[in-house]
Design an enzyme around this catalytic site. Structure first.
Site, mmCIF file in Angstrom:
data_model
loop_
_atom_site.group_PDB
_atom_site.id
_atom_site.type_symbol
_atom_site.label_atom_id
_atom_site.label_comp_id
_atom_site.label_asym_id
_atom_site.label_seq_id
_atom_site.Cartn_x
_atom_site.Cartn_y
_atom_site.Cartn_z
ATOM 1 C CE LYS A 16 -12.799 16.774 52.576
ATOM 2 N NZ LYS A 16 -12.449 16.301 50.908
ATOM 3 N NE ARG A 37 1.250 -0.199 90.885
ATOM 4 C CZ ARG A 37 0.812 -0.691 89.982
ATOM 5 N NH1 ARG A 37 1.799 -1.395 88.976
ATOM 6 N NH2 ARG A 37 -0.577 -1.183 89.479
ATOM 7 C CG HIS A 73 5.254 1.023 83.354
ATOM 8 N ND1 HIS A 73 4.427 0.148 84.413
ATOM 9 C CD2 HIS A 73 5.144 0.541 82.161
ATOM 10 C CE1 HIS A 73 3.971 -0.557 83.790
ATOM 11 N NE2 HIS A 73 3.985 -0.456 82.444
ATOM 12 C CD GLN A 113 -5.450 -5.481 85.355
ATOM 13 O OE1 GLN A 113 -4.837 -4.807 86.231
ATOM 14 N NE2 GLN A 113 -4.793 -6.090 84.495
ATOM 15 C CB THR A 159 -15.805 13.765 51.023
ATOM 16 O OG1 THR A 159 -14.815 14.056 49.979
ATOM 17 C CG2 THR A 159 -16.001 12.435 50.779
#
Length: 294
Positions: free
Chosen positions: A11, A170, A249, A221, A56
């Site tokens: 379910k 940035r 961004h 990363q 379910t």
């Protein structure tokens, strides 16, 4: 020749809100629960014989009944409770998987009964139980974070389609989706303590936030690895961390057509397309994951 491969059923997305009332001070647990069972159930696929199948709808009702009978504390405890219930109560069920999402509420003012939804993040967990062993993965999704500086991106490959300029300063923002696997107990699943999962979750969440804030980032990363490493360092019971970080961004708007400069003050927040950085950080001696990530 055709044969039946791995299968499970259950379910999905049983919505439940459990209110605990202590006088005038109430507590709300708001969950989305998905169950999946597998085992000795080939015949339902091969011949339509339902004799091994727990409906379910019964799984859904068990979520509500066990919430009433036992209450809901940490979602990891509730997931393990449900998984053990299904696998231990039905001889044809050899494996139960329970996934839970939790939507947090905070008190609204001084009232003990008024609440406001807390932020956009969702707490998650997945518990597996096969009658003998348990595996638990905790996590969160959509934890939105942003650094206005201390992020660079340069030195990357440039081909004939590259237009992105290098930058030494940035804005870095992402919506953290993280899952962390807990060490499995040495013995049967009952060895899992009904531990303080809430404190463990808070510790891991704070580790993610601290690493994001404190890492001078040359790439998302690098930040991902720092976040996973921080969780492993701060949370001894965690052996593996998986992260998915969409790069939200932010582009500096060119205001020169209007006779204005823009020294990193006004940005366009672009929602798509976006870079998606994914990775796993784990202890070198991490035990086998078994079905934990399934």
């Amino acid at each position: 020749m055709v044969v039946l491969g791995p299968n499970r059923y259950g379910k999905a997305e049983t919505r439940i809100v459990r209110v605990t009332r202590h006088g005038d001070a109430h507590r709300v647990k708001d969950l989305n629960v998905s169950t999946a069972l597998s085992g000795d159930m080939d015949e339902v696929h091969l011949s339509g014989d339902n004799s091994a199948v727990l409906p379910t709808d019964s799984q859904k009702n068990a979520v509500y009944a066990l919430a009433r009978r036992h209450g809901i504390g940490a979602i990891e405890d509730f997931a393990l409770l449900l998984a053990r219930h299904f696998a231990d109560s039905q001889p044809t069920v050899h494996h139960a998987r329970v996934a839970i999402e939790e939507y947090a509420w905070e008190r609204n003012g001084a009232s003990g009964h008024s609440f406001v939804r807390a932020g956009g993040e969702v707490r998650t967990c997945v518990a597996h139980y096969d009658g003998e062993r348990a595996h638990v993965v905790s996590g969160l999704r959509d934890l939105v974070v942003l650094n206005t500086t201390n992020s660079e991106f340069w030195g990357y490959i440039k081909d004939e389609y590259t237009t992105l300029p290098e930058t030494r300063d940035r804005m870095l923002a992402t919506a953290v989706n993280a899952s962390w696997r807990h060490d499995a107990p040495a013995g049967p699943s009952e060895a899992w303590p009904s531990g303080d999962w809430d404190k463990a979750y808070d510790r891991a969440r704070q580790a993610l936030l601290a690493a994001f804030a404190e890492t001078y980032s040359l790439s998302l990363q690098q930040t991902l690895y720092a976040m996973g490493s921080r969780v492993l360092g701060d949370c001894p019971g965690v052996c593996e961390v998986r992260l998915s970080l969409p790069n939200k961004h932010h582009f500096v708007v060119d205001l020169t057509p209007f006779g204005l400069d823009n020294d990193g003050e006004v940005y366009l927040a672009a929602d798509r397309p976006y870079g998606l950085i994914e990775g796993t950080v784990l202890r070198e001696d991490a035990p086998d994951a078994g079905p934990a990530w399934e």
